[in-house]
Design an enzyme around this catalytic site. Structure first.
Site, short mmCIF file in Angstrom:
data_model
loop_
_atom_site.label_atom_id
_atom_site.label_comp_id
_atom_site.label_asym_id
_atom_site.label_seq_id
_atom_site.Cartn_x
_atom_site.Cartn_y
_atom_site.Cartn_z
N THR A 169 0.77 -1.30 -0.06
CA THR A 169 -0.02 0.08 0.08
C THR A 169 1.04 1.44 -0.08
O THR A 169 0.41 2.42 -0.23
CB THR A 169 -0.93 0.04 1.13
OG1 THR A 169 0.23 -0.22 2.51
CG2 THR A 169 -2.02 -1.19 1.23
N GLY A 170 2.27 1.16 0.05
CA GLY A 170 2.98 2.51 -0.18
C GLY A 170 3.03 2.92 -1.37
O GLY A 170 2.43 2.36 -2.52
N LYS A 175 -2.54 -3.36 8.10
CA LYS A 175 -3.68 -3.03 6.91
C LYS A 175 -4.42 -4.44 6.74
O LYS A 175 -5.04 -4.23 5.53
CB LYS A 175 -3.11 -2.25 5.89
CG LYS A 175 -2.85 -0.56 6.38
CD LYS A 175 -2.68 0.17 5.08
CE LYS A 175 -2.38 1.39 5.85
NZ LYS A 175 -1.89 2.46 4.41
N ILE A 209 13.35 -5.29 -4.49
CA ILE A 209 13.77 -4.12 -5.08
C ILE A 209 14.51 -3.09 -4.27
O ILE A 209 15.32 -2.34 -4.96
CB ILE A 209 12.57 -3.33 -5.65
CG1 ILE A 209 11.44 -4.36 -6.45
CG2 ILE A 209 12.79 -2.26 -6.56
CD1 ILE A 209 12.25 -5.18 -7.73
N THR A 210 14.21 -3.01 -2.92
CA THR A 210 14.92 -1.95 -2.21
C THR A 210 16.33 -1.77 -2.24
O THR A 210 17.04 -2.61 -2.24
CB THR A 210 14.41 -2.51 -0.66
OG1 THR A 210 13.23 -2.71 -0.73
CG2 THR A 210 14.88 -1.18 0.08
N TYR A 219 17.43 -2.88 -19.80
CA TYR A 219 16.60 -2.46 -20.40
C TYR A 219 17.20 -2.17 -21.96
O TYR A 219 16.77 -2.41 -23.09
CB TYR A 219 15.84 -1.17 -20.10
CG TYR A 219 15.22 -1.11 -18.27
CD1 TYR A 219 15.48 -2.26 -17.84
CD2 TYR A 219 15.02 -0.04 -17.88
CE1 TYR A 219 14.99 -2.26 -16.47
CE2 TYR A 219 14.78 0.16 -16.67
CZ TYR A 219 14.56 -1.12 -15.91
OH TYR A 219 14.42 -1.06 -14.73
N GLU A 232 29.43 -5.63 -13.72
CA GLU A 232 30.19 -4.13 -13.49
C GLU A 232 31.46 -4.34 -12.58
O GLU A 232 31.58 -5.59 -11.98
CB GLU A 232 29.30 -3.39 -12.60
CG GLU A 232 28.48 -3.51 -11.61
CD GLU A 232 27.17 -2.63 -11.35
OE1 GLU A 232 26.62 -2.20 -12.15
OE2 GLU A 232 26.95 -2.74 -9.97
N HIS A 273 25.86 2.14 -7.49
CA HIS A 273 25.58 0.77 -6.80
C HIS A 273 26.63 0.60 -5.51
O HIS A 273 27.61 0.81 -5.98
CB HIS A 273 25.75 -0.30 -7.72
CG HIS A 273 24.54 -0.24 -8.89
ND1 HIS A 273 24.75 -0.91 -10.06
CD2 HIS A 273 23.26 0.23 -8.81
CE1 HIS A 273 23.52 -0.65 -10.73
NE2 HIS A 273 22.71 -0.01 -10.03
#
Lengths: 292, 403
Positions: free
Chosen positions: A17-18, A43, A96-97, A159, A209, A247
């Site tokens: 819900t964020g 919630k 993902i954080t 991408y 990388e 990163h």
């Protein structure tokens, strides 16, 4: 066939819900991902994006049969969210954080050790199986269905690579964004291995990388086990020693984790390394012998 | 985040690590009174004056104005003022300062710990850091203290030992004993070393460090074990847990442009090339730097503008890049996913107009969502902006502009 996620994956969103969770859950649903609900402590019992919200991951798993989770919770609570997911029996956890303290990730990774679960990330764009499921934050339309798998530490560079591969007429099976932190769940080698075993994947793009030695480990594995062409690129040839390049894990520490050293090892192991990131798609086309 | 020696030592001390004690000063007139006070507390009669800058090699480095080294022993209270004067306020150049002297705003006046006694003093090397491959912390140590550890690693790698720490149970007693014995210690000194290692590791975990380097760790002539120097780097991502340590950040040690970029929420690293770049995403940003090099230029910076490349951010980024007078061209490389390229293009056009006379050629490469509309928008703006879609075209355009 596909790798890690497909159209039957039942996905829950932690931090549902964020603002980030809401936006990207909406995008994933639009893509066609089977999002079955979400978790926001406190919630539970409400509904969000027409899906149920639960207080805990274990409750969400019990009620929905979820097997995949994607995490959007803030850095201070993200390692806890990863462990909660693992404890609840989630099979694929995508975090993902960005900005999780290293000490937290050392603990979380140790916690996962021995459990039947796989972590992707953190600090990653997530996973996408073209035409089936997007469990991440990437622009779905770029990833047209085809036969090339991608493993990458980076978001937008993934991408870029996918776009080139699609424009070269090859298309994507699954793209795995493994993340740019010093401690991550699934390594380059493990992600490459998954794609190597996928019958639908004909070739693999491996993007790394500076920093660490994940690419070197993957390259040595590829040398022994490769049955498919691998095109590689390492970002950061021009990065100065000792500086973190965005990163947290992208930092040259010694002589072995420079772009140059990694590319040399990759070439020695039979990987088709390109010096220019503009040549990824073209190179894959070339090594697959596609003439069209 | 890097700390000064005196800050690092204050953290170590809080966790019970024995340190070479000292007083930090930033004014010459405080030198003698501080040294006297230190003398009363520690009994020391000689004093080591140490420049506090974020760079190694201070002992061999030279203060440009005075010719003094960055770490100097003052053999007596009457020598303190003169010694401090040679260092404080000067510019110290060391092997690690890239040819420019760093301003010394503070010096640490420390006790002399190499006093004679019943046994020989002994210098060791010890660091604590993350081993990325093993996914756990490691204590690296050597009998070859007080010298450049990279030199030791190259010439006598067998003298460097590693002790990995199991994240489930932490550092164990047998490991601290092993370290002490491997360093050739026995009796009281061995016991002191085990205490030292335990406290050091507790400090590492407690302050969320990403690196400790203690070089040298000294066994004194009366068998104490103390940290004579302390290079401490904290995990920037964990500073939310340690507001008191976050306050230790010394912005004067950082590049002023990088500080400004950081305050604007831009991830920026200053480099010394001639082509500036602005990119969304860290990996693509590094790749764009590499493309600049392949096109015959050199990157002037790393800059990740993040997901929201609106006019305000783009303009701020322009200002930051253009502060560098070596910049001969700027390349913007955005892969629009969730961010629409036409919005970014509008941001670029607006920022360009706001700046007025744009001093260098600007190449804009927008790919992804609405890339075609974005190119149209830039081409129709009438501005002198070179717009391309493919990454290879961007590379070719950089080469063309530089030739």
């Amino acid at each position: 066939m596909s790798v890690l996620v497909n159209k039957d994956s039942k996905v829950i969103v932690q931090g549902f819900t964020g603002s980030e969770g809401t936006f990207h859950a909406g995008q994933m649903i639009e893509f066609g991902t089977n999002v079955v609900g979400g978790v926001t402590p406190g919630k539970g019992g409400t509904s969000h994006l027409d899906r149920p919200v639960f207080n805990t991951v274990s409750e969400a798993v019990e009620k929905t049969g979820a097997d995949v989770s994607i995490i959007f919770v803030p850095p201070a609570f993200a390692a806890d969210a990863i462990m909660e997911s693992a404890a609840a029996g989630i099979k694929v956890i995508v975090c993902i954080t960005e900005g999780i303290p290293v000490a937290d990730m050392v603990k979380a990774k140790e916690y996962l050790n021995g459990l039947d679960t796989r972590l992707i990330g953190p600090n990653c764009p997530g996973l996408i199986t073209a035409g089936e499921a997007k469990v991440g934050i990437m622009p779905g339309f770029v990833f047209e269905k085809g036969k090339i798998g991608i493993v990458s530490k980076s978001g937008t560079l993934t991408y870029e690579a996918a776009d080139q591969v699609v424009k070269a007429g090859l298309g994507i099976t699954t793209a795995i964004g493994i993340g740019g932190d010093p401690i991550i769940g699934t390594t380059t080698k493990e992600a490459v291995e998954l794609l190597m075993n996928d019958p639908d994947t004909d070739g693999i793009v491996m993007i790394g990388e500076i920093g660490g030695n994940l690419e070197a480990i993957a390259a040595r594995w590829i040398k022994e086990n490769s049955r498919k062409p691998v095109v590689g690129f390492i970002a950061g040839e021009t990065a100065p020693k000792g500086r973190t390049m965005g990163h947290a894990g992208a930092i040259v520490g010694g002589d072995d984790d420079t772009a140059e050293a990694k590319k040399r090892i990759m070439r020695e192991c039979g990987i088709h390394v390109v010096d220019s990131p503009a040549q990824i798609g073209q190179k894959m086309k070339e090594v697959l012998g596609v003439t069209a | 985040m890097n700390l000064h020696e005196y800050q690092g030592k204050s953290i170590l001390s809080k966790y019970g690590v024995a340190i070479q004690r000292g007083v930090v000063i930033d004014k010459l007139e405080d030198a003698v009174t501080s040294a006297k006070k230190l003398s009363e507390e520690t009994g020391t009669e000689w004093f080591v004056v140490k420049a506090q800058i974020h760079a190694g090699g201070r002992g061999k480095g030279t203060v440009e104005e005075t010719g003094s080294h960055g770490v100097v022993l003052a053999k007596g209270i009457d020598k303190v003022e003169e010694t401090v004067k040679g260092i404080l306020g000067g510019h110290l150049e060391t092997a690690q300062t890239n040819g420019v002297g760093k301003m010394v705003n503070k010096v640490l006046i420390a006790e002399d710990v190499y006093y004679p006694g019943e046994s020989e003093t002994n210098e060791f090397y010890m660091s604590v850091l993350l081993d990325r491959e093993q996914g756990c912390n490691v204590i690296v140590y050597s009998t070859e203290g007080g010298m450049d550890i990279e030199h030791v690693a190259e010439h006598t790698p067998h003298l460097i030992h590693k002790e990995f720490i199991d994240p489930r149970v932490g550092l164990q007693g047998f490991q601290t004993r092993k370290i002490a014995f491997n360093l050739g210690l026995s009796g009281q000194a061995m016991k002191q070393m085990t205490k030292f290692v335990s406290a050091l590791y507790a400090a590492y975990e407690g302050c969320d460090a990403s690196m400790f380097e203690i070089n040298p760790v000294l066994k004194t002539s009366d068998d104490k074990v103390i940290a004579v120097d302390a290079k401490v780097t904290l995990d920037a991502n964990a500073l939310f847990r340690h507001p008191d340590y976050a306050a230790m950040r010394d912005k004067s040690e950082e590049d002023p442009t990088e500080v400004e970029a950081d305050e604007a929420g831009l991830n920026f690293v200053k480099l010394d090339g001639n082509v500036g770049c602005m990119v969304n995403g860290a990996g693509l940003a590094m790749a764009t730097m590499d493309i600049i090099k392949l096109s015959g230029g050199n990157p002037a910076n790393f800059l990740d503008v993040g997901g929201t490349a609106d006019a305000e951010r783009v303009e701020k980024a322009f200002h930051i890049i253009l502060k560098d007078k070596n910049v001969k061209a700027i390349l913007i490389n955005i892969f629009g996913g969730i961010v629409r390229c036409d919005r970014v293009a509008q941001g670029v056009v607006d920022a360009y107009k706001n700046i007025g006379s744009f001093p260098v050629p600007l190449i804009v490469r927008l790919q992804g969502t609405n890339a075609v509309e974005a190119k149209q928008l830039i081409d129709d703006s009438g501005l002198d902006v070179k717009s391309v879609v493919l990454l290879q075209e961007a590379a070719d355009m950089v080469a063309e502009v530089l030739s």
